[in-house]
Motif scaffolding. Structure first.
Motif, PDB file in Angstrom:
ATOM      1  N   GLY A 132       0.919  -1.307  -0.068  1.00  0.00           N
ATOM      2  CA  GLY A 132       0.254   0.121  -0.151  1.00  0.00           C
ATOM      3  C   GLY A 132       0.864   1.281  -0.078  1.00  0.00           C
ATOM      4  O   GLY A 132       1.934   1.463   0.813  1.00  0.00           O
ATOM      5  N   ARG A 133       0.375   2.319  -0.723  1.00  0.00           N
ATOM      6  CA  ARG A 133       1.155   3.542  -1.043  1.00  0.00           C
ATOM      7  C   ARG A 133       0.155   4.615  -0.794  1.00  0.00           C
ATOM      8  O   ARG A 133      -0.781   4.485  -1.229  1.00  0.00           O
ATOM      9  CB  ARG A 133       1.899   3.531  -2.215  1.00  0.00           C
ATOM     10  N   SER A 134       0.740   5.787  -0.502  1.00  0.00           N
ATOM     11  CA  SER A 134      -0.045   7.042  -0.617  1.00  0.00           C
ATOM     12  C   SER A 134      -0.522   7.364  -1.772  1.00  0.00           C
ATOM     13  O   SER A 134      -0.006   6.895  -3.054  1.00  0.00           O
ATOM     14  CB  SER A 134       0.845   8.348  -0.268  1.00  0.00           C
ATOM     15  N   ALA A 135      -1.604   8.302  -2.152  1.00  0.00           N
ATOM     16  CA  ALA A 135      -2.161   8.440  -3.258  1.00  0.00           C
ATOM     17  C   ALA A 135      -1.226   9.188  -4.270  1.00  0.00           C
ATOM     18  O   ALA A 135      -0.653  10.040  -3.703  1.00  0.00           O
ATOM     19  CB  ALA A 135      -3.694   9.345  -3.035  1.00  0.00           C
ATOM     20  N   GLY A 136      -1.237   8.674  -5.480  1.00  0.00           N
ATOM     21  CA  GLY A 136      -0.539   9.350  -6.338  1.00  0.00           C
ATOM     22  C   GLY A 136       0.974   8.562  -6.704  1.00  0.00           C
ATOM     23  O   GLY A 136       1.661   8.801  -7.523  1.00  0.00           O
ATOM     24  N   ILE A 137       1.376   7.650  -5.700  1.00  0.00           N
ATOM     25  CA  ILE A 137       2.361   6.988  -5.874  1.00  0.00           C
ATOM     26  C   ILE A 137       2.167   5.608  -6.689  1.00  0.00           C
ATOM     27  O   ILE A 137       1.664   4.633  -6.055  1.00  0.00           O
ATOM     28  CB  ILE A 137       3.265   6.615  -4.489  1.00  0.00           C
ATOM     29  N   THR A 138       2.579   5.448  -7.821  1.00  0.00           N
ATOM     30  CA  THR A 138       2.386   4.524  -8.697  1.00  0.00           C
ATOM     31  C   THR A 138       3.643   3.532  -8.842  1.00  0.00           C
ATOM     32  O   THR A 138       3.486   2.266  -9.261  1.00  0.00           O
ATOM     33  CB  THR A 138       1.961   4.841 -10.152  1.00  0.00           C
TER      34      THR A 138
END
Length: 212
Positions: A141-147
């Motif tokens: 899981g990553r913060s929003a916008g980290i792809t």
């Protein structure tokens, strides 16, 4: 917490083996010693990124194998094999922390060790060597916008101290501390953000070793 777990594990392993007095064998040229144990990997953390803040990797515990070959009673070469998973992030940003997910590290480390008291039941040692860490399995899981997150493989320098206790001529109990200077480059979203992570971990472990 992890160092306390390691110390408790060592005490338990020693208690589980025969405590009867044995003839002291000591360390000899040509000895091959295989160890099985647990380590705590404790990143020191720091570094820099192109957007500010500092890279951060979580501490973890994992099993470890190690192999030692004695060139002489005083000098030995030690190799460790383990892999550990870490949660990674960028901390200290004005807008809050950024979660980068997780990464696995495979850090084979080779040290040349000096054993000043090879004939002693308590036998301390010091070592110095090289490490090459392979980072893989970036995800989670990553913060929003980290792809996309990529942690480059990296070389490091290692220093080492520890002690063996001869339980029987074939079995040894071991406590070991390593410090790695490890500073991989990190790329986020295919280079939109660049970082240098100063992981520089302490590796603290206990094991039971068998001498062939």
């Amino acid at each position: 917490m992890i160092p306390k777990i390691c110390a408790a594990a060592l005490a338990g392993m020693v208690a589980a083996l025969p405590a009867m007095a044995q003839d002291l064998r000591g360390k000899l040229a040509g000895d091959i010693v295989l160890g099985v144990g647990v380590i705590g990997v404790l990143p020191s953390n720091g570094g820099n990124t192109s957007i500010g803040g500092e890279p951060h990797a979580s501490a973890t515990a994992t099993p470890q194998l190690d192999l030692t070959y004695f060139l002489t009673p005083n000098f030995a070469v030690n190799v460790i094999a383990a892999t550990s998973r870490h949660d990674v992030s960028v901390r200290g940003l004005p807008g809050g922390n950024i979660d980068l997910g997780r990464v696995w590290a495979l850090p084979p480390t080779v040290t040349l060790q000096y054993h000043p008291l090879p004939a002693s039941r308590f036998s301390p040692y010091l070592g110095v060597g090289l490490n090459y860490t392979v980072f893989y399995g970036e995800g989670g899981g990553r913060s929003a916008g980290i792809t996309h997150v990529d942690v480059d493989n990296a070389w490091g320098v290692a220093v080492n101290a520890g002690v063996d206790y001869e339980i029987t001529p074939n079995f040894l109990a071991n406590f070991d501390v390593k410090r790695l200077w490890l500073r991989p480059d990190v790329s986020v979203n295919h280079g939109a953000v660049q970082a240098e992570a100063h992981i520089d971990p302490w590796i603290i472990g206990t094991s039971i070793r068998y001498r062939f």
